[in-house]
Design a protein around this motif. Structure first.
Motif, PDB file in Angstrom:
ATOM      1  N   THR A 201      21.753  57.482 -68.463  1.00 17.62           N
ATOM      2  CA  THR A 201      22.972  58.081 -67.928  1.00 17.62           C
ATOM      3  C   THR A 201      22.585  59.071 -66.834  1.00 17.62           C
ATOM      4  OG1 THR A 201      23.037  59.943 -69.489  1.00 17.62           O
ATOM      5  CG2 THR A 201      24.017  57.863 -70.214  1.00 17.62           C
ATOM      6  N   ALA A 202      23.547  59.852 -66.359  1.00 17.63           N
ATOM      7  CA  ALA A 202      23.269  60.794 -65.277  1.00 17.63           C
ATOM      8  C   ALA A 202      22.263  61.858 -65.680  1.00 17.63           C
ATOM      9  CB  ALA A 202      24.568  61.452 -64.813  1.00 17.63           C
ATOM     10  N   ASP A 203      22.227  62.186 -66.981  1.00 20.26           N
ATOM     11  CA  ASP A 203      21.364  63.296 -67.392  1.00 20.26           C
ATOM     12  C   ASP A 203      20.564  63.038 -68.667  1.00 20.26           C
ATOM     13  OD1 ASP A 203      23.429  63.287 -69.189  1.00 20.26           O
ATOM     14  OD2 ASP A 203      24.144  65.312 -68.716  1.00 20.26           O
ATOM     15  N   ALA A 204      20.591  61.794 -69.179  1.00 22.60           N
ATOM     16  CA  ALA A 204      19.908  61.530 -70.449  1.00 22.60           C
ATOM     17  C   ALA A 204      19.470  60.078 -70.555  1.00 22.60           C
ATOM     18  CB  ALA A 204      20.826  61.881 -71.624  1.00 22.60           C
ATOM     19  N   VAL A 205      18.592  59.851 -71.506  1.00 23.93           N
ATOM     20  CA  VAL A 205      18.214  58.503 -71.927  1.00 23.93           C
ATOM     21  C   VAL A 205      18.725  58.330 -73.352  1.00 23.93           C
ATOM     22  CG1 VAL A 205      16.299  56.965 -72.488  1.00 23.93           C
ATOM     23  CG2 VAL A 205      16.177  58.396 -70.451  1.00 23.93           C
ATOM     24  N   GLU A 206      19.491  57.272 -73.587  1.00 26.17           N
ATOM     25  CA  GLU A 206      20.046  56.979 -74.908  1.00 26.17           C
ATOM     26  C   GLU A 206      19.397  55.711 -75.446  1.00 26.17           C
ATOM     27  OE1 GLU A 206      24.561  58.506 -73.760  1.00 26.17           O
ATOM     28  OE2 GLU A 206      24.128  56.352 -73.949  1.00 26.17           O
ATOM     29  N   TRP A 207      19.220  55.663 -76.775  1.00 23.53           N
ATOM     30  CA  TRP A 207      18.591  54.483 -77.349  1.00 23.53           C
ATOM     31  C   TRP A 207      19.191  54.124 -78.702  1.00 23.53           C
ATOM     32  CZ3 TRP A 207      15.833  59.136 -77.074  1.00 23.53           C
ATOM     33  CH2 TRP A 207      15.543  59.743 -78.307  1.00 23.53           C
ATOM     34  N   LEU A 208      18.935  52.870 -79.059  1.00 22.66           N
ATOM     35  CA  LEU A 208      19.263  52.342 -80.386  1.00 22.66           C
ATOM     36  C   LEU A 208      18.160  51.388 -80.789  1.00 22.66           C
ATOM     37  CD1 LEU A 208      22.585  50.923 -81.780  1.00 22.66           C
ATOM     38  CD2 LEU A 208      20.548  49.472 -81.752  1.00 22.66           C
ATOM     39  N   VAL A 209      17.716  51.496 -82.043  1.00 16.37           N
ATOM     40  CA  VAL A 209      16.701  50.594 -82.592  1.00 16.37           C
ATOM     41  C   VAL A 209      17.184  50.108 -83.949  1.00 16.37           C
ATOM     42  CG1 VAL A 209      14.317  50.356 -83.382  1.00 16.37           C
ATOM     43  CG2 VAL A 209      14.824  51.806 -81.391  1.00 16.37           C
ATOM     44  N   LEU A 210      17.269  48.797 -84.098  1.00 22.92           N
ATOM     45  CA  LEU A 210      17.632  48.191 -85.368  1.00 22.92           C
ATOM     46  C   LEU A 210      16.538  47.216 -85.766  1.00 22.92           C
ATOM     47  CD1 LEU A 210      19.780  47.823 -87.640  1.00 22.92           C
ATOM     48  CD2 LEU A 210      20.714  45.936 -86.282  1.00 22.92           C
ATOM     49  N   ALA A 211      15.920  47.467 -86.912  1.00 24.10           N
ATOM     50  CA  ALA A 211      14.818  46.650 -87.454  1.00 24.10           C
ATOM     51  C   ALA A 211      13.522  46.946 -86.709  1.00 24.10           C
ATOM     52  CB  ALA A 211      15.180  45.177 -87.479  1.00 24.10           C
ATOM     53  N   ASP A 212      12.546  46.038 -86.816  1.00 22.45           N
ATOM     54  CA  ASP A 212      11.167  46.440 -86.568  1.00 22.45           C
ATOM     55  C   ASP A 212      10.616  46.218 -85.172  1.00 22.45           C
ATOM     56  OD1 ASP A 212      10.999  43.707 -86.690  1.00 22.45           O
ATOM     57  OD2 ASP A 212       9.573  43.628 -88.355  1.00 22.45           O
ATOM     58  N   SER A 213      11.450  46.019 -84.175  1.00 24.90           N
ATOM     59  CA  SER A 213      10.944  46.165 -82.814  1.00 24.90           C
ATOM     60  C   SER A 213      10.744  47.657 -82.543  1.00 24.90           C
ATOM     61  CB  SER A 213      11.919  45.551 -81.806  1.00 24.90           C
ATOM     62  OG  SER A 213      11.893  44.132 -81.900  1.00 24.90           O
ATOM     63  N   VAL A 214      10.004  47.979 -81.491  1.00 24.82           N
ATOM     64  CA  VAL A 214       9.524  49.351 -81.308  1.00 24.82           C
ATOM     65  C   VAL A 214       9.980  49.910 -79.962  1.00 24.82           C
ATOM     66  CG1 VAL A 214       7.486  50.836 -81.273  1.00 24.82           C
ATOM     67  CG2 VAL A 214       7.483  48.772 -82.681  1.00 24.82           C
ATOM     68  N   LEU A 215      10.398  51.166 -79.985  1.00 24.49           N
ATOM     69  CA  LEU A 215      10.688  51.927 -78.775  1.00 24.49           C
ATOM     70  C   LEU A 215       9.691  53.073 -78.701  1.00 24.49           C
ATOM     71  CD1 LEU A 215      12.932  52.340 -76.461  1.00 24.49           C
ATOM     72  CD2 LEU A 215      13.801  54.127 -77.965  1.00 24.49           C
ATOM     73  N   VAL A 216       9.033  53.215 -77.561  1.00 24.03           N
ATOM     74  CA  VAL A 216       8.062  54.296 -77.375  1.00 24.03           C
ATOM     75  C   VAL A 216       8.446  55.092 -76.137  1.00 24.03           C
ATOM     76  CG1 VAL A 216       5.636  54.918 -77.205  1.00 24.03           C
ATOM     77  CG2 VAL A 216       6.269  52.773 -78.322  1.00 24.03           C
ATOM     78  N   LEU A 217       8.767  56.367 -76.337  1.00 27.07           N
ATOM     79  CA  LEU A 217       9.103  57.244 -75.221  1.00 27.07           C
ATOM     80  C   LEU A 217       7.875  58.053 -74.847  1.00 27.07           C
ATOM     81  CD1 LEU A 217      11.838  57.299 -77.308  1.00 27.07           C
ATOM     82  CD2 LEU A 217      12.711  58.432 -75.270  1.00 27.07           C
ATOM     83  N   ASP A 218       7.578  58.053 -73.563  1.00 23.61           N
ATOM     84  CA  ASP A 218       6.475  58.861 -73.060  1.00 23.61           C
ATOM     85  C   ASP A 218       7.040  60.223 -72.665  1.00 23.61           C
ATOM     86  OD1 ASP A 218       4.278  59.988 -71.916  1.00 23.61           O
ATOM     87  OD2 ASP A 218       3.773  58.275 -70.643  1.00 23.61           O
ATOM     88  N   VAL A 219       6.861  61.177 -73.568  1.00 30.61           N
ATOM     89  CA  VAL A 219       7.364  62.538 -73.343  1.00 30.61           C
ATOM     90  C   VAL A 219       6.188  63.520 -73.322  1.00 30.61           C
ATOM     91  CG1 VAL A 219       9.662  62.129 -74.274  1.00 30.61           C
ATOM     92  CG2 VAL A 219       7.826  62.759 -75.839  1.00 30.61           C
ATOM     93  N   GLY A 220       5.110  63.077 -72.698  1.00 34.28           N
ATOM     94  CA  GLY A 220       3.849  63.817 -72.730  1.00 34.28           C
ATOM     95  C   GLY A 220       2.971  63.233 -73.809  1.00 34.28           C
ATOM     96  N   GLU A 221       3.491  63.196 -75.023  1.00 36.43           N
ATOM     97  CA  GLU A 221       2.892  62.453 -76.121  1.00 36.43           C
ATOM     98  C   GLU A 221       3.833  61.308 -76.472  1.00 36.43           C
ATOM     99  OE1 GLU A 221      -0.037  62.821 -77.556  1.00 36.43           O
ATOM    100  OE2 GLU A 221      -0.500  64.453 -76.162  1.00 36.43           O
ATOM    101  N   PRO A 222       3.303  60.199 -76.986  1.00 39.84           N
ATOM    102  CA  PRO A 222       4.183  59.089 -77.339  1.00 39.84           C
ATOM    103  C   PRO A 222       5.113  59.461 -78.500  1.00 39.84           C
ATOM    104  CG  PRO A 222       1.904  58.345 -77.139  1.00 39.84           C
ATOM    105  CD  PRO A 222       1.880  59.839 -77.117  1.00 39.84           C
ATOM    106  N   MET A 223       6.384  59.169 -78.337  1.00 34.47           N
ATOM    107  CA  MET A 223       7.381  59.340 -79.381  1.00 34.47           C
ATOM    108  C   MET A 223       7.810  57.938 -79.809  1.00 34.47           C
ATOM    109  SD  MET A 223      11.018  61.350 -79.119  1.00 34.47           S
ATOM    110  CE  MET A 223      12.292  61.165 -80.374  1.00 34.47           C
ATOM    111  N   VAL A 224       7.427  57.547 -81.031  1.00 36.26           N
ATOM    112  CA  VAL A 224       7.583  56.164 -81.488  1.00 36.26           C
ATOM    113  C   VAL A 224       8.776  56.060 -82.429  1.00 36.26           C
ATOM    114  CG1 VAL A 224       6.467  54.219 -82.644  1.00 36.26           C
ATOM    115  CG2 VAL A 224       5.097  55.840 -81.292  1.00 36.26           C
ATOM    116  N   ILE A 225       9.671  55.125 -82.130  1.00 32.69           N
ATOM    117  CA  ILE A 225      10.858  54.918 -82.942  1.00 32.69           C
ATOM    118  C   ILE A 225      10.865  53.471 -83.407  1.00 32.69           C
ATOM    119  CG2 ILE A 225      13.381  54.973 -82.997  1.00 32.69           C
ATOM    120  CD1 ILE A 225      13.081  57.001 -80.587  1.00 32.69           C
TER     121      ILE A 225
END
Length: 269
Positions: free
Chosen positions: A105-129
């Motif tokens: 969005t204009a000022d954020a990143v939004e996410w949704l994870v259902l089941a065992d695929s993986v989302l990894v945000l690089d926020v300096g350190e990996p944030m794994v969802i």
């Protein structure tokens, strides 16, 4: 948002993963394959389900600012309506898929994870969802399968029994949740958001693409993000295939499928 992605079917099989993107949205789905000898009650198949739900979700994400969980619920309902009356949607093996949705969005990143695929945000350190409920339940039922060499008739039969056993835990309390026919599964998804200035990049991975870290243990999430940044998603898929080929019988890394569909998307936000 700059998005690059790659997807590759397991050798000799149709690709049941799906990935697509716009400049502000990405979806990745990993269809739950039906083992040989098992029925699904659906004439369309898992690849059709992943493609149809994935394209429906991407369209809705670009046309609506509604919450991602609500869009997923509507998407599941919409796809169910396309084959209700043609297929047996009450069948426990009705096609299903994991879902990862990412929206800028204009000022954020939004996410949704259902089941065992993986989302990894690089926020300096990996944030794994990752929603690991299926893995937790599966650990109690995979001993026989993991003790047998991959590709043997005995392993193939044990894998089929394993998948059919897990169906009894699908989309119910105390079990695990995937996108299938019940829109209430969307309520079980992991959702969140992060201010845009906190996120450098995001990776979306099917469980076939996350294998080097969470199944094989030959690399780390930090190294995976760095590989994606420097060489792109295709390099990660090559790492997956090289590892799988090095252990075709599953002696080092016991697993249900010697080779799995692998899909990775990398987003610079």
């Amino acid at each position: 948002m700059r998005v690059t992605f790659a997807t590759e079917a397991a050798p000799g099989r149709p690709n049941e993963d799906f990935v697509a993107a716009t400049p502000d949205a990405v979806v990745l789905l990993d269809g739950a394959g039906t083992p040989a000898g098992s029925d699904s009650g659906c004439s369309h198949g898992v690849a059709w389900y992943s493609r149809t739900l994935g394209s429906t979700l991407l369209t809705s994400m670009t046309q609506s600012g509604d919450a991602l969980a609500g869009l997923l619920a509507e998407g599941i309902k919409s796809v169910a309506s396309l084959h209700d009356g043609i297929c047996d949607l009450s069948h426990p093996g009705s096609p299903s898929a994991t879902v990862v949705m990412l929206r800028r969005t204009a000022d954020a990143v939004e996410w949704l994870v259902l089941a065992d695929s993986v989302l990894v945000l690089d926020v300096g350190e990996p944030m794994v969802i990752c929603d690991d409920r299926e893995a937790q339940i599966g650990a109690y039922h995979r001993v026989e399968m993991d003790s047998l060499p991959s590709g043997t008739p005995e392993h193939i039969q044990a894998h089929r029994r394993y998948v059919e056993t897990l169906r009894s835990y699908r989309n119910r309390d105390g079990g695990f949740w995937v996108a299938a026919t019940d829109p209430h599964a969307a309520d079980q998804a992991l959702t969140g958001s992060m201010p845009l200035d906190k996120v450098h990049a995001v990776a979306l991975l099917s469980d076939g693409a996350s294998r080097p870290v969470d199944r094989f243990g030959i690399t780390t999430w930090r190294q995976t993000l760095d590989l994606l940044a420097k060489k792109g998603p295709q390099a990660l898929l090559k790492q997956v295939r090289d590892a799988e080929r090095s252990d075709p019988e599953g002696n080092r890394w016991p697993r249900g499928k010697a080779y799995d569909d692998a899909t990775a998307a990398y987003c610079l936000v």
